[in-house]
Write a protein that holds these residues in place. Sequence first.
Motif, PDB file in Angstrom:
ATOM      1  N   ASN A 143       0.837  -1.204   0.000  1.00  0.00           N
ATOM      2  CA  ASN A 143       0.000   0.000   0.000  1.00  0.00           C
ATOM      3  C   ASN A 143       0.870   1.252   0.000  1.00  0.00           C
ATOM      4  O   ASN A 143       0.659   2.183  -0.781  1.00  0.00           O
ATOM      5  CB  ASN A 143      -0.913   0.022   1.229  1.00  0.00           C
ATOM      6  CG  ASN A 143      -1.746  -1.228   1.380  1.00  0.00           C
ATOM      7  OD1 ASN A 143      -1.252  -2.225   1.880  1.00  0.00           O
ATOM      8  ND2 ASN A 143      -2.993  -1.194   0.946  1.00  0.00           N
ATOM      9  N   ASN A 144       1.867   1.271   0.886  1.00  0.00           N
ATOM     10  CA  ASN A 144       2.738   2.443   0.989  1.00  0.00           C
ATOM     11  C   ASN A 144       3.693   2.556  -0.197  1.00  0.00           C
ATOM     12  O   ASN A 144       4.046   3.666  -0.611  1.00  0.00           O
ATOM     13  CB  ASN A 144       3.523   2.396   2.298  1.00  0.00           C
ATOM     14  CG  ASN A 144       2.636   2.625   3.508  1.00  0.00           C
ATOM     15  OD1 ASN A 144       1.616   3.301   3.413  1.00  0.00           O
ATOM     16  ND2 ASN A 144       3.000   2.051   4.637  1.00  0.00           N
ATOM     17  N   PRO A 201      -5.417   2.393  -1.192  1.00  0.00           N
ATOM     18  CA  PRO A 201      -4.783   3.416  -0.358  1.00  0.00           C
ATOM     19  C   PRO A 201      -5.110   3.135   1.111  1.00  0.00           C
ATOM     20  O   PRO A 201      -6.208   2.647   1.417  1.00  0.00           O
ATOM     21  CB  PRO A 201      -5.437   4.719  -0.836  1.00  0.00           C
ATOM     22  CG  PRO A 201      -5.922   4.415  -2.214  1.00  0.00           C
ATOM     23  CD  PRO A 201      -6.323   2.971  -2.194  1.00  0.00           C
ATOM     24  N   PRO A 202      -4.185   3.409   2.027  1.00  0.00           N
ATOM     25  CA  PRO A 202      -4.415   3.087   3.443  1.00  0.00           C
ATOM     26  C   PRO A 202      -5.744   3.591   3.992  1.00  0.00           C
ATOM     27  O   PRO A 202      -6.417   2.888   4.748  1.00  0.00           O
ATOM     28  CB  PRO A 202      -3.223   3.752   4.143  1.00  0.00           C
ATOM     29  CG  PRO A 202      -2.134   3.722   3.116  1.00  0.00           C
ATOM     30  CD  PRO A 202      -2.830   3.951   1.802  1.00  0.00           C
ATOM     31  N   LYS A 203      -6.153   4.798   3.609  1.00  0.00           N
ATOM     32  CA  LYS A 203      -7.401   5.348   4.153  1.00  0.00           C
ATOM     33  C   LYS A 203      -8.607   4.530   3.690  1.00  0.00           C
ATOM     34  O   LYS A 203      -9.552   4.301   4.464  1.00  0.00           O
ATOM     35  CB  LYS A 203      -7.557   6.818   3.752  1.00  0.00           C
ATOM     36  CG  LYS A 203      -7.556   7.079   2.254  1.00  0.00           C
ATOM     37  CD  LYS A 203      -7.527   8.565   1.923  1.00  0.00           C
ATOM     38  CE  LYS A 203      -7.433   8.796   0.418  1.00  0.00           C
ATOM     39  NZ  LYS A 203      -7.337  10.227   0.075  1.00  0.00           N
ATOM     40  N   ILE A 204      -8.593   4.080   2.419  1.00  0.00           N
ATOM     41  CA  ILE A 204      -9.707   3.273   1.916  1.00  0.00           C
ATOM     42  C   ILE A 204      -9.665   1.881   2.535  1.00  0.00           C
ATOM     43  O   ILE A 204     -10.705   1.315   2.897  1.00  0.00           O
ATOM     44  CB  ILE A 204      -9.673   3.194   0.374  1.00  0.00           C
ATOM     45  CG1 ILE A 204      -9.893   4.585  -0.231  1.00  0.00           C
ATOM     46  CG2 ILE A 204     -10.725   2.217  -0.141  1.00  0.00           C
ATOM     47  CD1 ILE A 204      -9.904   4.609  -1.755  1.00  0.00           C
ATOM     48  N   SER A 241     -13.599  -1.299   8.393  1.00  0.00           N
ATOM     49  CA  SER A 241     -14.660  -0.824   9.283  1.00  0.00           C
ATOM     50  C   SER A 241     -16.035  -1.304   8.817  1.00  0.00           C
ATOM     51  O   SER A 241     -16.867  -1.742   9.625  1.00  0.00           O
ATOM     52  CB  SER A 241     -14.622   0.706   9.347  1.00  0.00           C
ATOM     53  OG  SER A 241     -15.673   1.202  10.132  1.00  0.00           O
ATOM     54  N   GLU A 242     -16.272  -1.259   7.512  1.00  0.00           N
ATOM     55  CA  GLU A 242     -17.566  -1.693   6.972  1.00  0.00           C
ATOM     56  C   GLU A 242     -17.769  -3.199   7.127  1.00  0.00           C
ATOM     57  O   GLU A 242     -18.900  -3.666   7.289  1.00  0.00           O
ATOM     58  CB  GLU A 242     -17.692  -1.287   5.504  1.00  0.00           C
ATOM     59  CG  GLU A 242     -17.931   0.196   5.291  1.00  0.00           C
ATOM     60  CD  GLU A 242     -19.173   0.709   6.019  1.00  0.00           C
ATOM     61  OE1 GLU A 242     -20.216   0.022   5.980  1.00  0.00           O
ATOM     62  OE2 GLU A 242     -19.092   1.785   6.629  1.00  0.00           O
ATOM     63  N   ILE A 251     -17.794   4.210   1.649  1.00  0.00           N
ATOM     64  CA  ILE A 251     -16.345   4.139   1.880  1.00  0.00           C
ATOM     65  C   ILE A 251     -15.622   5.237   1.106  1.00  0.00           C
ATOM     66  O   ILE A 251     -14.767   5.944   1.651  1.00  0.00           O
ATOM     67  CB  ILE A 251     -15.809   2.745   1.469  1.00  0.00           C
ATOM     68  CG1 ILE A 251     -16.245   1.691   2.490  1.00  0.00           C
ATOM     69  CG2 ILE A 251     -14.285   2.757   1.334  1.00  0.00           C
ATOM     70  CD1 ILE A 251     -16.059   0.261   2.021  1.00  0.00           C
ATOM     71  N   ILE A 252     -15.976   5.395  -0.161  1.00  0.00           N
ATOM     72  CA  ILE A 252     -15.317   6.407  -0.992  1.00  0.00           C
ATOM     73  C   ILE A 252     -15.678   7.806  -0.516  1.00  0.00           C
ATOM     74  O   ILE A 252     -14.821   8.698  -0.440  1.00  0.00           O
ATOM     75  CB  ILE A 252     -15.698   6.219  -2.478  1.00  0.00           C
ATOM     76  CG1 ILE A 252     -15.264   4.830  -2.962  1.00  0.00           C
ATOM     77  CG2 ILE A 252     -15.066   7.305  -3.333  1.00  0.00           C
ATOM     78  CD1 ILE A 252     -13.811   4.503  -2.718  1.00  0.00           C
ATOM     79  N   ARG A 253     -16.945   7.993  -0.152  1.00  0.00           N
ATOM     80  CA  ARG A 253     -17.369   9.302   0.353  1.00  0.00           C
ATOM     81  C   ARG A 253     -16.615   9.668   1.634  1.00  0.00           C
ATOM     82  O   ARG A 253     -16.129  10.791   1.784  1.00  0.00           O
ATOM     83  CB  ARG A 253     -18.878   9.282   0.613  1.00  0.00           C
ATOM     84  CG  ARG A 253     -19.452  10.634   1.015  1.00  0.00           C
ATOM     85  CD  ARG A 253     -20.969  10.599   1.058  1.00  0.00           C
ATOM     86  NE  ARG A 253     -21.483   9.665   2.052  1.00  0.00           N
ATOM     87  CZ  ARG A 253     -22.130   8.543   1.756  1.00  0.00           C
ATOM     88  NH1 ARG A 253     -22.333   8.199   0.492  1.00  0.00           N
ATOM     89  NH2 ARG A 253     -22.567   7.747   2.712  1.00  0.00           N
ATOM     90  N   ASP A 254     -16.486   8.709   2.540  1.00  0.00           N
ATOM     91  CA  ASP A 254     -15.797   8.973   3.809  1.00  0.00           C
ATOM     92  C   ASP A 254     -14.287   9.132   3.625  1.00  0.00           C
ATOM     93  O   ASP A 254     -13.627   9.799   4.428  1.00  0.00           O
ATOM     94  CB  ASP A 254     -16.064   7.837   4.801  1.00  0.00           C
ATOM     95  CG  ASP A 254     -17.512   7.806   5.270  1.00  0.00           C
ATOM     96  OD1 ASP A 254     -18.233   8.796   5.017  1.00  0.00           O
ATOM     97  OD2 ASP A 254     -17.922   6.789   5.867  1.00  0.00           O
ATOM     98  N   SER A 255     -13.744   8.508   2.575  1.00  0.00           N
ATOM     99  CA  SER A 255     -12.294   8.569   2.342  1.00  0.00           C
ATOM    100  C   SER A 255     -11.869   9.864   1.665  1.00  0.00           C
ATOM    101  O   SER A 255     -10.715  10.270   1.748  1.00  0.00           O
ATOM    102  CB  SER A 255     -11.843   7.377   1.483  1.00  0.00           C
ATOM    103  OG  SER A 255     -12.109   6.153   2.128  1.00  0.00           O
ATOM    104  N   TYR A 256     -12.810  10.492   0.963  1.00  0.00           N
ATOM    105  CA  TYR A 256     -12.464  11.710   0.228  1.00  0.00           C
ATOM    106  C   TYR A 256     -13.200  12.923   0.786  1.00  0.00           C
ATOM    107  O   TYR A 256     -13.195  13.969   0.261  1.00  0.00           O
ATOM    108  CB  TYR A 256     -12.793  11.534  -1.257  1.00  0.00           C
ATOM    109  CG  TYR A 256     -11.773  10.666  -1.987  1.00  0.00           C
ATOM    110  CD1 TYR A 256     -10.684  11.244  -2.624  1.00  0.00           C
ATOM    111  CD2 TYR A 256     -11.894   9.280  -2.003  1.00  0.00           C
ATOM    112  CE1 TYR A 256      -9.747  10.468  -3.283  1.00  0.00           C
ATOM    113  CE2 TYR A 256     -10.958   8.495  -2.661  1.00  0.00           C
ATOM    114  CZ  TYR A 256      -9.891   9.095  -3.292  1.00  0.00           C
ATOM    115  OH  TYR A 256      -8.958   8.314  -3.943  1.00  0.00           O
TER     116      TYR A 256
END
Length: 410
Positions: free
Chosen positions: A99-100, A378-381, A387-388, A405-410
């Motif tokens: 990921n990194n 990406p780590p945030k996604i 979580s979901e 997920i995408i809404r919360d990540s961006y």
Amino acid sequence: MKRDNNIYIISIILLLVSLSGCALNKKEKNNNYEENNDINIYVDTKDEVSIEMIQFAIESYKNQKEGTTVNIKAPVNKKDINTYLKDTKEIDLVVTNRNNILDLSKQGLIADLNEFYKKNDINNRFYNIITSYGIKGDQYFALGLLPFTIQIIYNEKYFEDKSIEINNATLEELIKLNNDKDVKVPILAPESIDAMEIISVLLEDNLVDKKQLENIYEGNVEKYNNFKDIQVVLDELNKLTKEGYLTKDMLEVKDEDVLSYIDKGRYPMAIVASSYNNDEERLNTKVLGNYKLIGKEKTPVVFMDALIAVANNCKDQEEVIEFMKFIYSDEFQMKISEKGFVTGNIKAMEDNKLINSNLKSDIISSNMSNIPYIYSLPPKIRNEVKSEMYNILRGNYSGDEWKKIIRDSY
């Protein structure tokens, strides 16, 4: 190698102390110490097996290469590594997850290793899965360290006594068998990989187009919204939850003692990273070679939680490349294989007669499509997906998890 935060911290501290001692010894022996070449490695992994291998590599290189000191820099937070690589020449090598690596390559912070691959014949000396982890597009940015798979191990006597034909049962049926008896399924894996992530990786099989997912890495909202594959995985997870196969309390994270517990019959089965199961002779323990999940035959999934890359700002790329050449030489790969590490080097694997045949076959046959989808997020996604999953296990399913997920990540 207990799976505990303290073990990770202690491993890094011991590594730092050990290497500091080595540096002091060299200073006493060498009046020209100031002219010695230093290599600084940023180690960002909680995979204890990879840390152990890195320590062995450093010690071996130190013994062979007089005048070179190898230092470990442990991470404080992600911002630190970006700052180091952008603004200083303190970091030469980076050990971190895929990921990194994808993130750092996008920022131009790690070097293109195409020339290293060519000059050292990497693609012909290592199995495809090792090189697949380090490629983005048509450029190589890293090399994998130690591959492992997820094994289902079980107590043969337990299932024989209950007249259960384990080879004819699906994985979800085996898990439900434990749930019905209120017995948790132990799971043993590197700390950085969540238990439910492992279940979802086994579940996703060929449901996720890994190449397409990599191509949209850190893309815009529209590109991710149009990628539906992970919602399909979450849909399947919900289906298994509703049918009673999966529950929020079904898994129990354990340490390596679970291997002996399985053999003694304290647990019927466990989900285990192959890097912890060294094929030590056990009377009643077997590895489930083939199984079905959601009606599909098992296909190989090969994990690697640590890759190594060269920082673009490294102060002495020639010395750093020498260290890389040492690690990925056939000689060193065979040496670590003899010490019990499973490596993707062809010569070392061919000479290793002790490795589990299923594990060997999985590594040999795997490529980009066998990389778990979690490593291309990406780590945030990735965190939001995790979580979901737990929300679904708690009964909170909408069918629009991916959009959220995408809404919360961006």
